[in-house]
Design a protein around this motif. Sequence first.
Motif, PDB file in Angstrom:
ATOM      1  N   MET A 100      -3.234  -4.905  -2.920  1.00 16.87           N
ATOM      2  CA  MET A 100      -2.146  -4.656  -3.845  1.00 16.87           C
ATOM      3  C   MET A 100      -2.537  -5.248  -5.197  1.00 16.87           C
ATOM      4  O   MET A 100      -2.923  -6.394  -5.309  1.00 16.87           O
ATOM      5  CB  MET A 100      -0.877  -5.299  -3.297  1.00 16.87           C
ATOM      6  CG  MET A 100       0.262  -5.277  -4.246  1.00 16.87           C
ATOM      7  SD  MET A 100       1.874  -5.864  -3.664  1.00 16.87           S
ATOM      8  CE  MET A 100       1.563  -6.924  -2.323  1.00 16.87           C
ATOM      9  N   THR A 101      -2.385  -4.439  -6.241  1.00 17.06           N
ATOM     10  CA  THR A 101      -2.723  -4.899  -7.581  1.00 17.06           C
ATOM     11  C   THR A 101      -1.548  -5.670  -8.180  1.00 17.06           C
ATOM     12  O   THR A 101      -0.418  -5.613  -7.689  1.00 17.06           O
ATOM     13  CB  THR A 101      -3.041  -3.698  -8.494  1.00 17.06           C
ATOM     14  OG1 THR A 101      -1.857  -2.915  -8.638  1.00 17.06           O
ATOM     15  CG2 THR A 101      -4.163  -2.851  -7.927  1.00 17.06           C
ATOM     16  N   ILE A 102      -1.825  -6.364  -9.252  1.00 19.03           N
ATOM     17  CA  ILE A 102      -0.779  -7.127  -9.936  1.00 19.03           C
ATOM     18  C   ILE A 102       0.283  -6.179 -10.491  1.00 19.03           C
ATOM     19  O   ILE A 102       1.476  -6.471 -10.424  1.00 19.03           O
ATOM     20  CB  ILE A 102      -1.387  -7.995 -11.057  1.00 19.03           C
ATOM     21  CG1 ILE A 102      -2.248  -9.088 -10.430  1.00 19.03           C
ATOM     22  CG2 ILE A 102      -0.305  -8.581 -11.951  1.00 19.03           C
ATOM     23  CD1 ILE A 102      -3.001  -9.923 -11.409  1.00 19.03           C
ATOM     24  N   LYS A 103      -0.171  -5.043 -10.992  1.00 18.18           N
ATOM     25  CA  LYS A 103       0.754  -4.057 -11.540  1.00 18.18           C
ATOM     26  C   LYS A 103       1.702  -3.543 -10.452  1.00 18.18           C
ATOM     27  O   LYS A 103       2.916  -3.425 -10.670  1.00 18.18           O
ATOM     28  CB  LYS A 103      -0.062  -2.903 -12.116  1.00 18.18           C
ATOM     29  CG  LYS A 103       0.686  -1.964 -12.974  1.00 18.18           C
ATOM     30  CD  LYS A 103      -0.306  -0.944 -13.498  1.00 18.18           C
ATOM     31  CE  LYS A 103       0.191  -0.282 -14.733  1.00 18.18           C
ATOM     32  NZ  LYS A 103      -0.738   0.699 -15.254  1.00 18.18           N
ATOM     33  N   GLU A 104       1.149  -3.253  -9.293  1.00 20.22           N
ATOM     34  CA  GLU A 104       1.965  -2.776  -8.172  1.00 20.22           C
ATOM     35  C   GLU A 104       2.933  -3.864  -7.717  1.00 20.22           C
ATOM     36  O   GLU A 104       4.102  -3.595  -7.432  1.00 20.22           O
ATOM     37  CB  GLU A 104       1.058  -2.352  -7.022  1.00 20.22           C
ATOM     38  CG  GLU A 104       1.768  -1.691  -5.872  1.00 20.22           C
ATOM     39  CD  GLU A 104       0.812  -1.235  -4.802  1.00 20.22           C
ATOM     40  OE1 GLU A 104       1.174  -1.373  -3.620  1.00 20.22           O
ATOM     41  OE2 GLU A 104      -0.283  -0.760  -5.128  1.00 20.22           O
ATOM     42  N   PHE A 105       2.450  -5.105  -7.671  1.00 19.93           N
ATOM     43  CA  PHE A 105       3.302  -6.226  -7.277  1.00 19.93           C
ATOM     44  C   PHE A 105       4.467  -6.390  -8.259  1.00 19.93           C
ATOM     45  O   PHE A 105       5.612  -6.584  -7.856  1.00 19.93           O
ATOM     46  CB  PHE A 105       2.479  -7.515  -7.201  1.00 19.93           C
ATOM     47  CG  PHE A 105       3.300  -8.724  -6.884  1.00 19.93           C
ATOM     48  CD1 PHE A 105       3.745  -8.952  -5.587  1.00 19.93           C
ATOM     49  CD2 PHE A 105       3.639  -9.631  -7.877  1.00 19.93           C
ATOM     50  CE1 PHE A 105       4.518 -10.072  -5.292  1.00 19.93           C
ATOM     51  CE2 PHE A 105       4.405 -10.748  -7.590  1.00 19.93           C
ATOM     52  CZ  PHE A 105       4.844 -10.968  -6.286  1.00 19.93           C
ATOM     53  N   ALA A 106       4.178  -6.305  -9.551  1.00 21.11           N
ATOM     54  CA  ALA A 106       5.224  -6.450 -10.566  1.00 21.11           C
ATOM     55  C   ALA A 106       6.250  -5.321 -10.456  1.00 21.11           C
ATOM     56  O   ALA A 106       7.457  -5.555 -10.579  1.00 21.11           O
ATOM     57  CB  ALA A 106       4.606  -6.469 -11.955  1.00 21.11           C
ATOM     58  N   VAL A 116       7.443   5.895  -1.126  1.00 18.14           N
ATOM     59  CA  VAL A 116       7.595   7.155  -1.843  1.00 18.14           C
ATOM     60  C   VAL A 116       7.227   7.028  -3.313  1.00 18.14           C
ATOM     61  O   VAL A 116       6.476   7.833  -3.845  1.00 18.14           O
ATOM     62  CB  VAL A 116       9.036   7.688  -1.696  1.00 18.14           C
ATOM     63  CG1 VAL A 116       9.257   8.909  -2.560  1.00 18.14           C
ATOM     64  CG2 VAL A 116       9.319   8.014  -0.246  1.00 18.14           C
ATOM     65  N   LEU A 117       7.741   6.013  -3.987  1.00 21.51           N
ATOM     66  CA  LEU A 117       7.551   5.945  -5.434  1.00 21.51           C
ATOM     67  C   LEU A 117       6.336   5.150  -5.869  1.00 21.51           C
ATOM     68  O   LEU A 117       5.599   5.569  -6.745  1.00 21.51           O
ATOM     69  CB  LEU A 117       8.806   5.346  -6.089  1.00 21.51           C
ATOM     70  CG  LEU A 117      10.069   6.179  -5.985  1.00 21.51           C
ATOM     71  CD1 LEU A 117      11.227   5.444  -6.638  1.00 21.51           C
ATOM     72  CD2 LEU A 117       9.876   7.518  -6.632  1.00 21.51           C
ATOM     73  N   ILE A 118       6.130   3.990  -5.273  1.00 21.90           N
ATOM     74  CA  ILE A 118       5.085   3.102  -5.801  1.00 21.90           C
ATOM     75  C   ILE A 118       3.707   3.456  -5.281  1.00 21.90           C
ATOM     76  O   ILE A 118       2.779   3.683  -6.036  1.00 21.90           O
ATOM     77  CB  ILE A 118       5.447   1.631  -5.504  1.00 21.90           C
ATOM     78  CG1 ILE A 118       6.719   1.274  -6.267  1.00 21.90           C
ATOM     79  CG2 ILE A 118       4.300   0.717  -5.907  1.00 21.90           C
ATOM     80  CD1 ILE A 118       7.233  -0.088  -5.982  1.00 21.90           C
ATOM     81  N   LYS A 119       3.541   3.508  -3.974  1.00 18.18           N
ATOM     82  CA  LYS A 119       2.205   3.706  -3.419  1.00 18.18           C
ATOM     83  C   LYS A 119       1.603   5.047  -3.789  1.00 18.18           C
ATOM     84  O   LYS A 119       0.409   5.176  -3.966  1.00 18.18           O
ATOM     85  CB  LYS A 119       2.237   3.565  -1.902  1.00 18.18           C
ATOM     86  CG  LYS A 119       2.379   2.123  -1.461  1.00 18.18           C
ATOM     87  CD  LYS A 119       2.188   2.003   0.009  1.00 18.18           C
ATOM     88  CE  LYS A 119       2.296   0.534   0.404  1.00 18.18           C
ATOM     89  NZ  LYS A 119       2.115   0.354   1.832  1.00 18.18           N
ATOM     90  N   HIS A 120       2.425   6.072  -3.938  1.00 20.84           N
ATOM     91  CA  HIS A 120       1.894   7.392  -4.201  1.00 20.84           C
ATOM     92  C   HIS A 120       1.754   7.723  -5.688  1.00 20.84           C
ATOM     93  O   HIS A 120       1.102   8.686  -6.034  1.00 20.84           O
ATOM     94  CB  HIS A 120       2.768   8.457  -3.532  1.00 20.84           C
ATOM     95  CG  HIS A 120       2.713   8.375  -2.049  1.00 20.84           C
ATOM     96  ND1 HIS A 120       1.601   8.725  -1.326  1.00 20.84           N
ATOM     97  CD2 HIS A 120       3.618   7.947  -1.149  1.00 20.84           C
ATOM     98  CE1 HIS A 120       1.827   8.526  -0.046  1.00 20.84           C
ATOM     99  NE2 HIS A 120       3.046   8.056   0.092  1.00 20.84           N
ATOM    100  N   HIS A 121       2.382   6.926  -6.542  1.00 21.11           N
ATOM    101  CA  HIS A 121       2.393   7.321  -7.947  1.00 21.11           C
ATOM    102  C   HIS A 121       1.922   6.253  -8.904  1.00 21.11           C
ATOM    103  O   HIS A 121       1.832   6.511 -10.084  1.00 21.11           O
ATOM    104  CB  HIS A 121       3.806   7.758  -8.341  1.00 21.11           C
ATOM    105  CG  HIS A 121       4.286   8.901  -7.511  1.00 21.11           C
ATOM    106  ND1 HIS A 121       3.653  10.113  -7.487  1.00 21.11           N
ATOM    107  CD2 HIS A 121       5.292   9.002  -6.619  1.00 21.11           C
ATOM    108  CE1 HIS A 121       4.269  10.909  -6.666  1.00 21.11           C
ATOM    109  NE2 HIS A 121       5.280  10.260  -6.114  1.00 21.11           N
ATOM    110  N   TRP A 122       1.659   5.041  -8.472  1.00 24.30           N
ATOM    111  CA  TRP A 122       1.216   4.011  -9.408  1.00 24.30           C
ATOM    112  C   TRP A 122      -0.231   3.758  -9.276  1.00 24.30           C
ATOM    113  O   TRP A 122      -0.955   3.710  -8.515  1.00 24.30           O
ATOM    114  CB  TRP A 122       2.002   2.709  -9.205  1.00 24.30           C
ATOM    115  CG  TRP A 122       2.902   2.463 -10.360  1.00 24.30           C
ATOM    116  CD1 TRP A 122       2.588   1.816 -11.497  1.00 24.30           C
ATOM    117  CD2 TRP A 122       4.277   2.847 -10.506  1.00 24.30           C
ATOM    118  NE1 TRP A 122       3.668   1.776 -12.336  1.00 24.30           N
ATOM    119  CE2 TRP A 122       4.699   2.397 -11.759  1.00 24.30           C
ATOM    120  CE3 TRP A 122       5.157   3.550  -9.716  1.00 24.30           C
ATOM    121  CZ2 TRP A 122       5.979   2.609 -12.229  1.00 24.30           C
ATOM    122  CZ3 TRP A 122       6.418   3.751 -10.185  1.00 24.30           C
ATOM    123  CH2 TRP A 122       6.829   3.286 -11.429  1.00 24.30           C
TER     124      TRP A 122
END
Length: 89
Positions: free
Chosen positions: A1-7, A83-89
């Motif tokens: 998990m990246t910092i951006k994804e965590f934030a 749905v939103l984070i893992k597939h689009h960030w």
Amino acid sequence: MTIKEFAARQALKQLMPVLGKMSDQNFGRALAIGKKLAPNEFARYFLDRLTVMHRENHPTVQMLKRVLAIPNATVRERLVNSVLIKHHW
């Protein structure tokens, strides 16, 4: 998990209970703010499409509000994360 994804996860974790209970007018405003804060072009496009659907009172937006209003935080977070984070960030 990246910092951006965590934030993004942490921000959504705090906002999700509130978004599901917002009035339609305030939900539209939240979508507009989200579009301005979106991290990339795809997220801006996604939120733009949601804004258009919200104006047209599309059933998808109503379903999204119901998902965000789910009282069980674990279920709500897993739905949004997958749905939103893992597939689009």
